[in-house]
Design a protein around this motif. Sequence first.
Motif, PDB file in Angstrom:
ATOM      1  N   GLY A   1       7.027   2.140   5.875  1.00 51.04           N
ATOM      2  CA  GLY A   1       6.121   0.909   5.959  1.00 51.04           C
ATOM      3  C   GLY A   1       4.772   1.198   5.026  1.00 51.04           C
ATOM      4  O   GLY A   1       4.812   1.284   3.851  1.00 51.04           O
ATOM      5  N   SER A   2       3.643   0.963   5.952  1.00 53.11           N
ATOM      6  CA  SER A   2       2.307   0.904   4.966  1.00 53.11           C
ATOM      7  C   SER A   2       2.001   2.429   4.449  1.00 53.11           C
ATOM      8  O   SER A   2       1.472   2.328   3.591  1.00 53.11           O
ATOM      9  CB  SER A   2       1.115   0.673   6.091  1.00 53.11           C
TER      10      SER A   2
ATOM     11  N   LEU B   1       3.597   1.712   0.980  1.00 52.60           N
ATOM     12  CA  LEU B   1       2.665   0.771   0.240  1.00 52.60           C
ATOM     13  C   LEU B   1       1.374   1.177  -0.161  1.00 52.60           C
ATOM     14  O   LEU B   1       0.765   1.091  -1.161  1.00 52.60           O
ATOM     15  CB  LEU B   1       2.445  -0.594   1.174  1.00 52.60           C
ATOM     16  N   THR B   2       0.582   2.070   0.728  1.00 57.20           N
ATOM     17  CA  THR B   2      -0.386   2.579   0.555  1.00 57.20           C
ATOM     18  C   THR B   2      -0.374   3.662  -0.809  1.00 57.20           C
ATOM     19  O   THR B   2      -1.043   3.593  -1.733  1.00 57.20           O
ATOM     20  CB  THR B   2      -1.222   3.440   1.765  1.00 57.20           C
TER      21      THR B   2
END
Lengths: 132, 208
Positions: A70-71, A74-75
Amino acid sequence: MTVGIVLVSHSMAVARATAELAHALAGPDVAVIAAGGTDDGRMGTSIDVVSQAVSEADGGSGVVVLMDMGSSVLTAKTLLAEFDDDDAAPVVRLADAPFVEGAVAAAVLASTGADLDAVVDSAEQGRAMRKL
Amino acid sequence: MILDTATAVAWIRRAYELVRADEARLTRLDTAIGDGDHGANLTRGLAAAEIALDEKQPDSAGQALITAGRSLISKTGGASGPLYGNGFRQAGKELREEGDVAAVADALEAMLRGIEELGGALHGDKTMVDALAPAVAAFQTSASATLDLHAAGQAAVAAAEAGLAATVPMQARKGRASYLGERSIGHEDPGAASTVLILRALAEVTAP
């Protein structure tokens, strides 16, 4: 200098414990840096925390980043895009790998002095490695 | 009406107000299928964006959106941070100084592209893209027909709301909700819900 490794997890505890495990199996000489949680200690991810960990892990031979999901992904991708615009940025590769197994595999190979491509491959081979 | 620096800053401020006012609803939606932090995360990210805009005093509409995007990336903490953050940055880069309705249509298109490229979501995956993609298309159509920023913004909101409603029967294929498989069916996607608010903020601040 060996390839550095950064572990990005939503949880600081997971990132730290995984780094600890990787160090236990690969020895203390590899830079395995935990980048877990947000910059104010919550569950989540922070580009500033990851960026700082990459600087810490970079010894001049490049850095491989492993993400949980997840993030985290993306990060890490966002940071990589920022580095693309910055000539002075460290050389960073993202590994598409299982978090714990990939971290251990990357750290063990990095400890032998292998180059960045080889360390990324080692982490990504964790995807195909069956346990049973 | 053009999207100038002051209007761009007002857009972010209004988005913050709308998201903060609806924080509980976004959290409720995210508790049903996600990790329950979307309302709090996005409120925090937009609060940071507002502070950054106060501090930086951007001198162009594009710079205002880029500044807000950077804050969203740094301070949100969840997946919506890099996604919206990257979206606003791409929109800001496209918009540059300021823009009329056609330029804003291009900026929104750049926002959508930025979000799609980073997140990899396709239409129908039950994500913010399912609200944003039809909204950008509706904005472009209205922009060509009316040449009016506010009217195009309203068209985008209506399309985003329809897109949000369309996420209810979808099965999630991205994020935590995707682990639920068929159990993700029957709920609005929280990311699509926050996209409606962000576009509503744009429509409101461009009202004549």
